[in-house]
Scaffold this motif. Structure first.
Motif, PDB file in Angstrom:
ATOM      1  N   MET A 341       0.827  -1.206   0.000  1.00 31.73           N
ATOM      2  CA  MET A 341       0.000   0.000   0.000  1.00 31.73           C
ATOM      3  C   MET A 341       0.859   1.252   0.000  1.00 31.73           C
ATOM      4  N   ILE A 342       1.921   1.248   0.794  1.00 30.61           N
ATOM      5  CA  ILE A 342       2.822   2.399   0.841  1.00 30.61           C
ATOM      6  C   ILE A 342       3.527   2.586  -0.491  1.00 30.61           C
ATOM      7  N   ALA A 345       1.106   4.099  -2.833  1.00 26.93           N
ATOM      8  CA  ALA A 345       0.798   5.481  -2.450  1.00 26.93           C
ATOM      9  C   ALA A 345       1.913   6.444  -2.821  1.00 26.93           C
ATOM     10  N   ARG A 346       3.119   5.908  -3.014  1.00 23.79           N
ATOM     11  CA  ARG A 346       4.260   6.767  -3.370  1.00 23.79           C
ATOM     12  C   ARG A 346       3.991   7.533  -4.655  1.00 23.79           C
ATOM     13  N   LEU A 347       3.416   6.878  -5.640  1.00 23.27           N
ATOM     14  CA  LEU A 347       3.099   7.536  -6.899  1.00 23.27           C
ATOM     15  C   LEU A 347       1.829   8.369  -6.800  1.00 23.27           C
ATOM     16  N   GLU A 348       0.896   7.927  -5.960  1.00 23.64           N
ATOM     17  CA  GLU A 348      -0.372   8.648  -5.835  1.00 23.64           C
ATOM     18  C   GLU A 348      -0.190  10.003  -5.162  1.00 23.64           C
ATOM     19  N   SER A 358      -4.497   6.277   0.939  1.00 24.55           N
ATOM     20  CA  SER A 358      -3.866   4.955   0.937  1.00 24.55           C
ATOM     21  C   SER A 358      -2.696   4.912   1.918  1.00 24.55           C
ATOM     22  N   LEU A 359      -1.868   5.946   1.879  1.00 26.27           N
ATOM     23  CA  LEU A 359      -0.755   6.033   2.816  1.00 26.27           C
ATOM     24  C   LEU A 359      -1.259   6.179   4.244  1.00 26.27           C
ATOM     25  N   ALA A 360      -2.293   6.988   4.433  1.00 24.51           N
ATOM     26  CA  ALA A 360      -2.835   7.187   5.776  1.00 24.51           C
ATOM     27  C   ALA A 360      -3.426   5.896   6.328  1.00 24.51           C
ATOM     28  N   GLY A 361      -4.118   5.124   5.490  1.00 21.71           N
ATOM     29  CA  GLY A 361      -4.699   3.861   5.948  1.00 21.71           C
ATOM     30  C   GLY A 361      -3.637   2.880   6.399  1.00 21.71           C
TER      31      GLY A 361
END
Length: 391
Positions: A341-342, A345-348, A358-361
């Motif tokens: 997920m991390i 999220a890097r690209l998002e 996504s990173l927060a979740g």
């Protein structure tokens, strides 16, 4: 048809260990009762225990899975020409079935937490035939607690699926690590001389090699062909229900092999002290052999070091899995993982506007596991410390 992965045995072993702890604590016997008494006296530790139990229940429910038989429109089970039942290649766990609506309620793409529309504008055709650029409405508005990802999957469900991976990495690695640490640490500390020299040379050499290099090499050799989540094929199965060649299992093995050295040093130092105490000397005087003394007197008295180190390293191993998955050598992309997920999220985060949920979740679920694990470890350390045991 049930499907049992190699890592499921780790979860089952952890579940049985928890039941054994509860059994002995209820009988008010041994160290289990001391730990329970210490936890009851600390509200923060008690709350952390409840949180860890909830995480453990999620991991267990995600480790009991089976494949459903394929049926036609009339509900008739499909069979091969030889009469064997045809099963769905995707095994679903209890957790998958409980969150069936969340798992199947995919959207088109990104949507923010509890939103009613997508996060990106699209060209929408109106009822009068004209078009406008606006945010399309979701198929399931207001139901995605942490929003959806790039392919429309529910982020909250993805974070929950990462719980089992975190638990397996933390518990499975310690299962591999502890036998090495106890065996070599006790032998080196008790016998000394050339045995001590060989064992010290071994773990010093192993510690001098960067662990990431060993993990990368091992996973490239053993982890590329293993089951990586998702669909189960016939080549993955043994005896129709077992999947032994699993990428996550090999990751636990190599992380355990590269993590036992620190605990081995602690046990060696403690054994050097224990072998000079009076009861060990008395055992030798009465003719007890070295292995008997080790089994009866040395190993029981280093158990507290093992338990404390095991719980303290658990949180570090959970974080290590996230880092390894982030750099692409952890679990497969189809396996639920906070590291995956991390990584996604890097690209998002580079989008405009950025997609942060996504990173927060992943961060929130990881934080809610690591912090209670550390607090629980402090309670165990206090309960097993002879200086604090009677306070």
């Amino acid at each position: 048809m049930p499907i049992i992965l190699a890592t499921d045995f780790i979860v089952y072993l952890l579940f049985l260990g928890t039941l054994s702890f509860a059994f002995y604590a209820a009988k008010r016997q041994g160290k289990a009762f001391d730990v329970l008494r210490r936890i009851k006296g600390n509200r923060l530790a008690a709350l952390s225990t409840v949180v860890l139990a909830l995480y453990g229940l999620i991991a267990f429910s995600d480790s009991v899975r089976w494949r459903d038989a394929i049926t036609d429109e009339k509900g008739v089970i499909q069979r091969t020409e030889s009469g064997k039942t045809i099963f769905n290649p995707e095994p679903l766990s209890i957790l998958d079935r409980v969150f069936a609506k969340t798992r199947e309620g995919a959207e088109k793409t990104f949507s923010s937490p509890l939103a009613n529309t997508l996060y990106v504008k699209e060209i929408i055709e109106l009822s009068d035939g004209s078009t406008t650029r606006d945010y399309p409405k979701l198929k399931y508005p207001g139901t995605h607690l942490l929003g959806t990802d790039k392919v429309g999957g529910d982020v909250f469900f993805a974070a929950i699926k990462g719980v089992r991976t975190g638990i397996v990495i933390g518990a499975g690695t310690t299962v591999v690590m502890i036998p090495f640490a106890i065996l070599f640490g006790v032998l080196a500390g008790y016998y000394g001389r050339w045995i001590d020299d060989i064992i010290q040379y071994t773990y010093t050499t192993l510690s001098s090699i960067p662990g990431v290099l060993l993990i990368v090499a091992f996973m490239l050799i053993f982890g590329t062909e293993g089951y990586q989540g998702g669909l189960v094929t016939d080549k993955d199965l043994t005896l129709s229900i077992f999947v032994f060649n699993e990428r996550l299992f090999w990751l636990c093995v190599i992380m355990g092999i590269t993590s036992w050295t620190d605990l081995c040093r602690l046990i060696r130092g403690e054994t050097l002290k224990l072998r000079e105490l009076e009861y060990v000397q008395a055992g030798r005087a009465f003719g007890s052999g070295g292995l008997a003394i080790i089994w009866r007197h040395i190993v029981p008295n280093v158990t507290h070091l093992v338990l404390i180190t095991m719980v303290l390293q658990f949180s570090g191993l959970v974080l290590a899995e996230a880092i390894l998955s982030y750099i692409g050598i952890g679990v497969g992309t189809e396996t639920g993982s906070w590291g995956n997920m991390i990584n996604n999220a890097r690209l998002e985060l580079s989008r405009e506007p950025s997609v942060w949920w996504s990173l927060a979740g992943a961060f929130v679920f990881m934080f809610c596991l690591v912090l209670p694990a550390n607090i629980f470890a402090d309670a165990i350390r206090d309960a097993l410390d002879p200086k604090l045991r009677d306070k």
